[in-house]
Design a protein around this motif. Sequence first.
Motif, mmCIF file in Angstrom:
data_model
loop_
_atom_site.group_PDB
_atom_site.id
_atom_site.type_symbol
_atom_site.label_atom_id
_atom_site.label_comp_id
_atom_site.label_asym_id
_atom_site.label_seq_id
_atom_site.Cartn_x
_atom_site.Cartn_y
_atom_site.Cartn_z
ATOM 1 N N TYR A 1 46.952 35.900 38.410
ATOM 2 C CA TYR A 1 46.789 36.659 39.651
ATOM 3 C C TYR A 1 48.150 36.962 40.273
ATOM 4 C CZ TYR A 1 45.085 37.884 44.317
ATOM 5 O OH TYR A 1 44.832 38.529 45.509
ATOM 6 N N TYR A 2 49.022 35.960 40.314
ATOM 7 C CA TYR A 2 50.361 36.168 40.862
ATOM 8 C C TYR A 2 51.125 37.210 40.046
ATOM 9 C CZ TYR A 2 50.002 32.024 43.909
ATOM 10 O OH TYR A 2 49.651 31.117 44.872
ATOM 11 N N GLU A 3 50.954 37.181 38.740
ATOM 12 C CA GLU A 3 51.621 38.188 37.912
ATOM 13 C C GLU A 3 51.075 39.574 38.229
ATOM 14 O OE1 GLU A 3 52.417 39.542 33.316
ATOM 15 O OE2 GLU A 3 50.712 38.257 33.763
ATOM 16 N N GLU A 4 49.763 39.674 38.369
ATOM 17 C CA GLU A 4 49.121 40.946 38.684
ATOM 18 C C GLU A 4 49.634 41.512 40.008
ATOM 19 O OE1 GLU A 4 44.679 42.145 40.074
ATOM 20 O OE2 GLU A 4 44.803 40.914 38.265
ATOM 21 N N LEU A 5 49.869 40.624 40.985
ATOM 22 C CA LEU A 5 50.363 41.056 42.295
ATOM 23 C C LEU A 5 51.859 41.356 42.298
ATOM 24 C CD1 LEU A 5 48.533 38.588 44.718
ATOM 25 C CD2 LEU A 5 47.969 40.975 44.251
ATOM 26 N N GLY A 6 52.555 40.935 41.242
ATOM 27 C CA GLY A 6 54.000 41.129 41.191
ATOM 28 C C GLY A 6 54.789 39.980 41.788
ATOM 29 N N LEU A 7 54.118 38.885 42.102
ATOM 30 C CA LEU A 7 54.808 37.720 42.656
ATOM 31 C C LEU A 7 55.555 36.945 41.581
ATOM 32 C CD1 LEU A 7 51.955 36.343 44.938
ATOM 33 C CD2 LEU A 7 54.054 37.428 45.711
ATOM 34 N N LEU A 8 55.043 36.980 40.366
ATOM 35 C CA LEU A 8 55.576 36.170 39.279
ATOM 36 C C LEU A 8 55.696 37.038 38.031
ATOM 37 C CD1 LEU A 8 56.336 33.222 38.483
ATOM 38 C CD2 LEU A 8 53.985 32.999 37.678
ATOM 39 N N PRO A 9 56.865 37.587 37.790
ATOM 40 C CA PRO A 9 56.993 38.476 36.626
ATOM 41 C C PRO A 9 57.027 37.707 35.313
ATOM 42 C CG PRO A 9 59.095 38.258 37.756
ATOM 43 C CD PRO A 9 58.083 37.505 38.572
ATOM 44 N N ALA A 10 56.285 38.207 34.348
ATOM 45 C CA ALA A 10 56.359 37.681 32.990
ATOM 46 C C ALA A 10 57.507 38.403 32.288
ATOM 47 C CB ALA A 10 55.049 37.922 32.258
ATOM 48 N N ILE A 11 58.123 37.725 31.332
ATOM 49 C CA ILE A 11 59.234 38.357 30.607
ATOM 50 C C ILE A 11 58.755 39.022 29.325
ATOM 51 C CG2 ILE A 11 61.036 36.905 31.581
ATOM 52 C CD1 ILE A 11 60.919 35.220 28.996
#
Length: 142
Positions: free
Chosen positions: A32-42
């Motif tokens: 969810y955080y990745e989807e929101l842009g809070l936690l970028p995956a590399i």
Amino acid sequence: MLEVALRQQPCAGMKIGALAARSGVPVKTLRYYEELGLLPAIGRSEGGYRLFEEDSIPRLEFIRRLKALGLSLEEIQSCLAVHDAGELPCHEIQVMLHNQIERIDARMKELRQLRGELQGLLADWQNDPTKQGGVICPNLKV
């Protein structure tokens, strides 16, 4: 043994499950955080797993801290955007914390009013009120 050591290349990133285990944040929340842009995956592993950098852990601690202070994910996202642009978001956080205090004060006022209303209802409460047609509970004065 040398062959085994050579085949075990260091991973370019941490899989989402490992990040969840190390950070204590559930995988679903990380997604969810990745989807929101809070936690970028590399990127993704060969198996399709999301990969994250080591600095994701302090980032998650930052998110957790601001959430504990009552800030919304949108507010946290704006702080992280300032950080990701190379600046310190301290001023923005200060403003948000002042706003949070104002929201708490307003909520406390509402709760005091609600408490007074509840006390008023209970002061006049009848344990065995007379039935009134169509009235579910006469004590509530609806």
